[in-house]
Design an enzyme around this catalytic site. Structure first.
Site, mmCIF file in Angstrom:
data_model
loop_
_atom_site.group_PDB
_atom_site.id
_atom_site.type_symbol
_atom_site.label_atom_id
_atom_site.label_comp_id
_atom_site.label_asym_id
_atom_site.label_seq_id
_atom_site.Cartn_x
_atom_site.Cartn_y
_atom_site.Cartn_z
ATOM 1 N N SER A 80 42.062 47.185 57.712
ATOM 2 C CA SER A 80 43.003 48.205 57.246
ATOM 3 C C SER A 80 44.343 47.620 56.822
ATOM 4 C CB SER A 80 43.212 49.251 58.335
ATOM 5 O OG SER A 80 43.688 48.643 59.520
ATOM 6 N N VAL A 81 44.761 46.520 57.451
ATOM 7 C CA VAL A 81 46.077 45.960 57.179
ATOM 8 C C VAL A 81 46.008 44.795 56.196
ATOM 9 C CG1 VAL A 81 48.014 44.705 58.234
ATOM 10 C CG2 VAL A 81 47.094 46.741 59.339
ATOM 11 N N ASP A 85 42.395 40.007 71.908
ATOM 12 C CA ASP A 85 41.453 40.705 71.025
ATOM 13 C C ASP A 85 40.178 39.870 70.884
ATOM 14 O OD1 ASP A 85 40.640 42.795 69.443
ATOM 15 O OD2 ASP A 85 41.590 42.064 67.621
#
Length: 552
Positions: A134-135, A287
């Site tokens: 998305s980024v 992450d």
């Protein structure tokens, strides 16, 4: 007052929530309730089958709402202190995958960022991205010397899209704070604040590059973990260039077997990497899902995507180590007291009640074999129990719990019989010996010695002055309250303990200085060593005299 555009977006959220049978969210937030009733009467509502679990429905709704809502759901999944367990686990499955933007646009952004034609900076640049989120998205390129690199490029116009959707999240958060029964406790506006900070950090790729550089330095020369090199001369706010990583995706267990990788060793190495990051460095990759981990043919972990990192202070490390060790010794009193010492629960928390609540949650866990116990779930249960006693969960601890959960999942997928305690217990016990015992005391003494050396000559005078003033009554308080007068004797005993403690500490500091300086040799020892030992023994005795006693 809502803007027309925001009203339209809220109407779309309502429609999607109703479509996914999330009417309870619409009702709870007072979102267009008449509109919801109209939507419920639509014919397609009568044809729906048995609804999926609510966590699945919420995940699917967020995926339909778009990338910013997907990322918000991912952030929420790291807050099991706020969400029911079924929703938190389902939101953790959200995938940040969106269609790529054109490669020529990526090349234009790179050229603008580096202020040069792309052919001057790279020998080749693949216009087809290998990953798209998305980024940002990632392209493969080659430098002039033939080195293969990965080029991460921010999406064009992404900042305005994020700001628009974040403002909408604030609208929903304010509604939740106002109308949800648990709204004030859940602090939804603060959660959106946290999300806004997180995603703004992701919009500056220099931050991710700095994270990668720090982690690479921490594991320099390690056989356990390899972190790619950052090319700082080609890295800007919206472009990051790093060494390309090759390896087998850790999720491809069959390929790892065919490559001859020792899966049992690989699983244990993952646990060791986690505890090394958390307890040695206090800086960890937060992450570590399967998409971000590769494995070389010789079994070395290779990490990518350093946008989300966690950090732990010394108090956090102490809290975790004390709790893990106490848990596996089934010493729930020590768990409760560790919480109080760390300040995670209010000082007036009844220790006995807290201990009983922890025991009720943890005893069923120990009914299973030790190798089946989940550290991540243990932390989650602890957070949920402590929440009942007004514990404010620290974001870094929640990130750590999520990371540990990922590591456990990876490890047991590789080697189902993985016993985390075999790897973790020695590591934690060694850390505790070095940081919680006498070794820690002497390490602190060595670190603080230069400061103490300056004021040490003044210390005897300060101690003498304090004791003299106390003897002459100059330190006494004026007692007004009858209730306080009843505590006067107890306070005097506390004051006496303070005198013993100050004197004992001064003697220990003096002993440390004498040991450092040394003295005249007497066989295998020195006069300074003997004198220092005598001072240290006297200091320990004074500290023992100054210890708190029951009923004091």
């Amino acid at each position: 007052m809502l803007k027309p555009r925001e009203l339209g977006r809220l109407a779309r959220i309502t429609r999607i929530f109703v479509k996914h049978d999330l009417d309870e969210f619409v009702t709870a937030l007072h979102l267009f309730r008449p509109y919801r009733l109209i939507l419920r009467l639509m014919p397609w509502r009568l044809m729906r089958g048995r609804p999926a679990p609510r966590g699945v429905r919420l995940r699917e709704a967020l995926e339909e709402l778009g990338p910013v809502f997907v990322k918000f759901g991912q952030v929420l999944s790291t807050r099991p202190d706020l969400l029911p367990e079924d929703i938190a686990e389902e939101l953790a499955k959200l995938q940040d995958q969106v269609p790529p933007f054109p490669g020529r646009e990526a090349a234009r952004i790179v050229e603008e960022a580096l202020a040069a034609p792309i052919t001057e900076r790279f020998a080749s640049f693949d216009s087809e991205p290998i990953a798209s989120a998305s980024v940002a998205q990632v392209h493969i390129a080659r430098l002039g010397d033939g080195t293969e690199v990965a080029v991460k490029v921010l999406r064009p116009g992404i900042e305005s899209v994020i700001e628009r959707d974040v403002e909408l999240l604030y609208v929903v958060a304010r509604l939740a704070h106002r109308y949800l029964p648990d709204g004030p406790r859940l602090r939804p506006v603060e959660v959106v604040d946290q999300f806004r900070r997180t995603i703004r950090h992701e919009l500056d790729l220099r931050r991710e590059a700095a994270n990668a550089s720090q982690l690479r330095a921490n594991f320099a020369g390690s056989d356990l973990l390899y972190v790619p090199k950052i090319y700082w001369d080609l890295t800007r706010r919206d472009v990051m260039v790093m060494e390309r990583i090759h390896g087998i995706p850790i999720s491809n267990v069959e390929a790892l077997r065919q490559a001859g990788v020792d899966l049992r060793r690989l699983a244990h190495n993952g646990v060791e990497i986690f505890f090394t990051q958390a307890f040695r460095d206090g800086f960890f990759h937060a992450d570590m899902h399967p998409g971000n981990i590769f494995v070389s043919t010789d079994g070395q972990y290779r990490a990518v995507d350093f946008g989300i990192m966690g950090s732990l202070g010394e108090e956090d490390k102490r809290y975790l180590a004390e709790n893990f060790i106490a848990f596996f010794n089934r010493d729930y009193r020590a768990v409760a007291e560790a919480h109080l010492r760390a300040g995670w629960v209010p000082a007036d928390t009844p220790v006995g009640e807290f201990e009983a609540a922890i025991r009720a949650v943890c005893e069923p866990i120990f009914a299973r074999p030790l190798r089946d116990i989940s550290f991540g779930r243990l932390l989650l249960q602890l957070f949920q129990t402590a929440r009942q006693f007004n514990m404010e969960i620290q974001p870094q601890l929640v990130l750590l719990q999520k990371t540990l959960f990922n590591i456990e999942g990876l490890g047991r997928r590789l080697y189902p019989d993985l016993d985390l305690w075999v790897t973790a217990k020695p590591y934690l016990e060694n850390w505790a010996r070095d940081h919680l015992g006498p070794r820690a005391l002497f390490r602190v003494l060595r670190q603080e010695l230069p400061k103490w050396w300056e004021w040490l000559p003044r210390m005897p005078g300060l101690v003498h002055d304090t004791l003299a003033r106390a003897r002459d009554g100059e330190l006494e308080l004026e007692w007004k309250s009858a209730e306080i007068r009843q505590l006067r004797q107890q306070m005097r005993r506390s004051q006496q303990r303070m005198y013993w403690t100050v004197a004992g500490s001064g003697l220990l500091v003096s002993a440390a200085v004498i040991w450092t300086v040394g003295g005249y040799p007497l066989g295998d020892v020195t006069l300074g060593g003997l004198f220092g030992s005598a001072l240290a023994a006297t200091g320990v005795f004074f500290l023992w005299r100054g210890r708190p006693t029951t009923g004091a």
